[in-house]
Each structure stands twice: as structure tokens, then as C-alpha cells.
Design a protein around this motif. Structure first.
Motif, short mmCIF file in Angstrom:
data_model
loop_
_atom_site.label_atom_id
_atom_site.label_comp_id
_atom_site.label_asym_id
_atom_site.label_seq_id
_atom_site.Cartn_x
_atom_site.Cartn_y
_atom_site.Cartn_z
N CYS A 240 0.83 -1.21 0.00
CA CYS A 240 0.00 0.00 0.00
C CYS A 240 0.86 1.26 0.00
CB CYS A 240 -0.93 -0.01 1.21
SG CYS A 240 -2.22 -1.26 1.14
N CYS A 241 1.92 1.26 0.79
CA CYS A 241 2.81 2.44 0.82
C CYS A 241 3.41 2.70 -0.56
CB CYS A 241 3.90 2.24 1.86
SG CYS A 241 3.31 2.29 3.58
N HIS A 242 3.76 1.63 -1.26
CA HIS A 242 4.33 1.79 -2.60
C HIS A 242 3.29 2.36 -3.57
CE1 HIS A 242 6.71 0.96 -6.19
NE2 HIS A 242 5.66 0.33 -6.70
N VAL A 243 2.08 1.86 -3.50
CA VAL A 243 1.03 2.32 -4.42
C VAL A 243 0.66 3.77 -4.14
CG1 VAL A 243 -1.39 1.97 -5.04
CG2 VAL A 243 0.12 0.01 -4.82
N LEU A 244 0.68 4.18 -2.88
CA LEU A 244 0.26 5.54 -2.51
C LEU A 244 1.38 6.56 -2.64
CD1 LEU A 244 -1.83 4.58 0.66
CD2 LEU A 244 -2.73 5.35 -1.54
#
Length: 552
Positions: A240-244
Motif C-alpha cells: 500500500c505504501c508503494h502504491v500511494l
């Protein structure tokens, strides 16, 4: 003539009658005592309720106050919770005592509770109909007709529900060429897509917004019949951190495009080899509302292993404008006049300057001693006078909060500047009477050495009098330290800072961060990169979610 046995029987009957009367009188006394105790508990609850109400009204009337005032209200509300619960317990105990003293009339007690607000209209209603009578209770006739109904509403909570969504992609074979055709697989935020966007948003907000560590979350999942391994959930956090990341970069650019930013930092324990190191979380906040700006607020967080000055210098490497911060020496290089790409002007915080004088005035300790019925301690008259002078400046600021920068500058020139000029003369006069090592002298020197930074607000209406905006943004980190104890690694600290940036920015824009993240995680894969700004909190709209209530 009565026999001895008959006399004993009469004597025993008399004693039994006296015992019954004594027991009844005792029950009546116990009931009266319970009623009096219930009345006293109710009075205490009413007094505390009114005190909390008055404190909140004063806070709304006078504008935003210090973090200490917020803590005081929170403490009073906690006391009110205990008082209300105790009053209810005593009321029920009084009812039982009065019922036990039935032979003797004892006036009972019923609490006058606050008027209950109606339940929110957007909540769904479920009708549970109690079957009516089939015959008249008086004559037994079955010829009844409905006159109406009485409805009693009770709020209920439905436990969290889980479900598995099966995405079916049908395969088709061409009868002519035997080619197999199938719709492309949908995008998933995490590899193999085991978790949906709503579940991921809940995990993120519980960990970084509500400060519930992942191990406690997976324990709760298992109790609800959904066992998920800790490593699997942690893997989802990283995905999620990568996508955001694109949204984080847009928030960073928006924050440092401001004419003025607030900066502050706080400690965060970090797990190290055989020990716990002390890292730092840095916060930079954009909030143009005090000077009537229309730009939405935002916050950008960074993590570092130490508090070296190179970290804020790297954070603000491309920024030029006004920095409201404390007197941390690591900011010194930022204030050089020949700095590239442009100068950064220091705006000192009057709230920081006020604290040592407030401590020397001993106002808080005296209020506590007075509440305990003790004799007040000796108060430094010089420190008390300085606190009163600073408070006069804050009183003016509360009146001009939200006005345009030019209007704020004009009012400050008329009302604040005379107070500043008089204060400078008074400070220098008092400083000359003190020794170098005196606590008051250190507090005065702190201000005099930065007098230009402290008085810069007179010439620029964009500058605030305090740096409380940045301190409020770090409040969640300070609370979270007590829950998760330490960050697992430097990478963990960096991920936490990134998620703080997203969640705090959403809250500052009165947006529910969990609803926002769930929607963003569901849409971001198919969203055009050149329209990523549409997903930012201040541009995002959700007709289903109710906005967060405005804090008191």
C-alpha cells in the motif's frame, strides 16, 4: 395464672416484634442513606457536566488555546464519565434500598438526566414489532382496532462482518481458430490480491491512525474467525505504501509551495541491536486559514535516526519563504541570506517563549495546590507580569484570526506594536537587574537574542504568533508511542512518516481517512497519472461518508 413457659413465649414474641421494627428502621435508615448518596453523586455529576460545558464554551468564544487546555478538558471529561457512572450505580442502589424498606415510607430518588439527542437520521432503522393483544384485557372481546403505536428507539452495533469476493473471469474459445479469450485480471493493490481496498484501508488507519500494532490487529482477526498471519498483513502495508507514493509526492509539493510553513519534531523510539535508539519524526504543516488563504491545509512528515541539522536542511532544500519553528540550531543554516534557491525567514514562536515564564510563575502548581486546599506557593512577580504581557498579544490574535494578511498587519500595527515596544523596554530593564545564571535571565536572553524573529509578525500578516499548528500535527505520534512502544526499524519509521502525511492531511481537510484510502486504493490503478490530483483529500468527494465533526 400464666405458667413460666407462657411467659417465655410472650417475651420471645415481644423481642421478635422489636427485632422486626428494628430491622425495618434499619432498612429505612439504609434506604435514606442510599438516597442521600445518590443525590450527592448526581449533584457532583451535574457540577462536573456544567464545568465541562463552560470550559468548552470559553474555548469556542476565545478561539484556539494551548494544548494544555485541551488536556484539561479531556481530564475533566474523564472525571465526568466516572461521576456519571457512579451516580447511576448509586441511583440503582437507592432504588433497591427503598424497595427493601417497603413497610416504612421512604422517598425515593430519580436522576434528571440530560435530554437525549435524537439518533442520526442517516442510520438505518430496523422495525421489531411486538405482537398486540388478540383480546380485550377488560372484557375479553376480540373486536379490537388499532389506534396507533408507540416506538422506542435503541441504538445497536452490528459486529464487523467479513466476506470473500469471488471475481469470476469466464473463458471463451473461438470455434473458428480455437483461440481462448478472457477478460484481463483486475488490478489488486497487493500481490495475488488477497485483501480488498476496504480491508487494507482499515488496517492502515488502525495502525497509523489509531495506533493499533499489527500483532494486536491479527489477534482480533483470529478471534473473529479470520486467521491471517502477521507477515501477510505486514506485506500488505508495504504494498500500500508503494502504491500511494504518487499521492505522497503531490502532498509534499503542495506543502512546500506555501508562503509559510510550520515546522517541528518529536522523538520516536526505534528498535536497534540490543537496545532502543531515539529517532525523530519531523512535521511540516501548511495552514493558510489564519490569514484567510484559500489553499487547503496539508502536513508532510519525515523520519530520521537522529536530530542532526542536515535532516531539516534536506527537507527544506528547495523551499524559500517563512518557517515558523522553535529555536533549534539545526535550522540556522536555512536562515543564511545568500542561501539558494532563496532565503528562508525565521518566525519565532511566542508560545515557546511563554513556557519558561509560565513555569516560573508557577500558575499550574498553584491551581493544583488551591484545588487541594493547600497554601499557594510563592509566584515570581516578574514572570507573572511577562505571562500577562504575552497573553495580551494572544488576545489580539484571537480577534484577527481568519482575516486577510493586510488586515492582520494593520491591526497589529495599531494594537500589538505599542505593546511590543513597551515590552522590549521592560524586558531589557528587568534583564539588567538579574545575574547571568538566573532562570529569568535565560528566558529573557532566549527572546532578546531572537528579537527580530519574534517581532517579524508585526510586518507580515501571514505569520502566526505561535507554532501550535505543527505541534498539533505531532500529537498523534506522541499518543502512539504509548501503544506501539517503538518503531521496528528505520524503514518502519519512514513508512510511518509517509502514512502520517496521508492520514493527518485527510483529517485536516475534514475527511474520513479510512473512507478516502479505501476509495483511492480501489481507483488508483486505473486512474490517469496526469489526473492524480483528483484523488487528493481536498479534491476528493464521497457522498456516502459523513464529514468528521469539527473539534471543540
Amino acid at each position: 395464672m400464666e405458667t413460666g413457659s407462657e411467659q417465655h413465649l410472650d417475651y420471645a414474641a415481644a423481642l421478635e416484634a422489636e427485632l422486626i421494627v428494628a430491622r425495618a428502621e434499619r432498612s429505612a435508615a439504609v434506604a435514606e442513606l442510599a438516597v442521600a448518596k445518590a443525590k450527592e453523586a448526581d449533584d457532583q455529576a451535574i457540577i462536573l457536566r456544567q464545568k465541562v460545558h463552560i470550559e468548552k464554551l470559553q474555548r469556542q468564544l476565545r478561539g484556539r488555546k494551548s494544548e494544555r487546555t485541551s488536556r484539561l478538558i479531556a481530564q475533566m471529561e474523564l472525571m465526568l464519565e466516572d461521576a456519571e457512572a457512579a451516580a447511576t450505580e448509586d441511583e440503582l442502589a437507592a432504588e433497591m434500598a427503598v424497595a427493601a424498606a417497603a413497610p416504612i415510607a421512604v422517598v425515593g430518588f430519580t436522576r434528571k438526566r440530560p435530554v437525549k439527542k435524537p439518533f442520526p437520521a442517516h442510520l438505518p432503522r430496523e422495525r421489531v414489532v411486538v405482537p398486540g393483544p388478540v383480546a380485550c384485557h377488560c372484557c375479553g372481546s376480540d373486536r379490537l382496532r388499532k389506534l396507533g403505536e408507540d416506538i422506542t428507539e435503541t441504538m445497536e452495533s452490528v459486529p464487523r462482518s467479513w466476506k470473500v469476493i469471488q471475481t469470476v473471469r469466464e473463458k471463451f474459445s473461438c470455434r473458428d481458430c480455437e483461440t481462448i479469450s478472457q477478460a484481463p485480471a483486475p488490478f489488486h493493490v497487493i500481490p495475488r490480491g488477497w485483501a480488498g481496498p476496504s480491508l487494507l484501508a482499515m488496517i492502515l488507519c488502525d495502525k497509523f491512525g489509531q495506533h493499533i500494532p499489527l500483532n494486536r490487529q491479527v489477534e482480533r482477526f483470529a478471534l473473529e474467525g479470520v486467521p491471517i498471519s502477521l507477515s501477510t498483513v505486514a506485506d500488505a502495508i508495504g504494498s500500500c505504501c508503494h502504491v500511494l507514493e504518487p499521492l505522497l509526492r503531490r502532498i509534499e509539493a503542495h506543502t512546500f509551495a506555501a508562503e509559510r510553513v510550520h515546522g517541528d519534531d518529536t522523538t520516536v523510539p526505534v528498535l536497534a541491536a540490543g537496545k532502543t535508539a531515539t529517532g525523530r519524526v519531523w512535521s511540516y504543516v501548511r495552514d493558510d486559514a489564519p490569514f484567510g488563504g484559500s489553499a487547503p491545509p496539508s502536513a508532510m512528515f519525515y523520519y530520521s535516526r537522529d536530530r542532526a541539522g542536515e535532516h531539516p536542511q534536506a527537507h527544506l532544500a528547495n523551499y524559500s519563504g517563512i518557517l515558523q519553528a522553535d529555536a533549534y540550531t539545526g535550522y540556522t543554516q536555512l536562515y543564511l541570506p545568500d542561501r539558494s534557491p532563496g532565503p528562508i525567514y525565521e518566525a519565532a514562536c511566542w508560545a515557546h517563549a511563554r513556557r519558561p515564564f509560565f513555569a516560573l510563575a508557577d500558575l499550574e502548581t498553584n491551581a493544583r495546590r488551591k484545588a487541594q486546599g493547600k497554601r499557594p506557593a510563592v509566584i515570581s512577580p516578574v514572570a507573572l507580569k511577562m505571562v500577562q504581557r504575552i497573553d495580551a498579544l494572544f488576545a489580539i490574535e484571537r480577534q484577527i484570526n481568519g482575516q486577510t494578511a493586510d488586515e492582520r498587519k494593520a491591526t497589529r500595527g495599531q494594537r500589538s506594536k505599542p505593546l511590543i515596544d513597551e515590552m522590549e523596554i521592560w524586558i531589557r530593564d528587568q534583564r539588567a537587574k538579574l545575574s547571568r545564571d538566573h532562570d529569568l535571565a535565560k528566558a529573557f536572553d532566549y527572546m532578546l537574542n531572537r528579537w527580530e524573529s519574534f517581532t517579524r509578525f508585526l510586518d507580515d500578516g501571514r505569520i502566526c504568533l505561535s507554532n501550535n499548528c505543527a505541534e498539533r500535527s505531532l500529537r498523534g505520534v506522541a499518543l502512539g508511542r504509548k501503544a506501539w512502544l517503538f518503531a521496528g526499524s528505520d524503514r518502519g519509521g519512514q513508512r510511518a512518516a509517509a502514512m502520517y502525511s496521508l492520514i493527518v492531511t485527510a483529517k485536516m481537510n475534514r475527511i474520513d481517512p479510512q473512507a478516502w484510502l479505501a476509495d483511492v486504493l480501489a481507483r488508483i490503478a486505473d486512474h490517469p497519472a496526469n489526473r492524480i490530483d483528483e484523488l487528493l483529500p481536498w479534491n476528493w468527494t464521497n457522498t456516502v461518508t459523513t464529514p468528521l465533526p469539527q473539534a471543540a
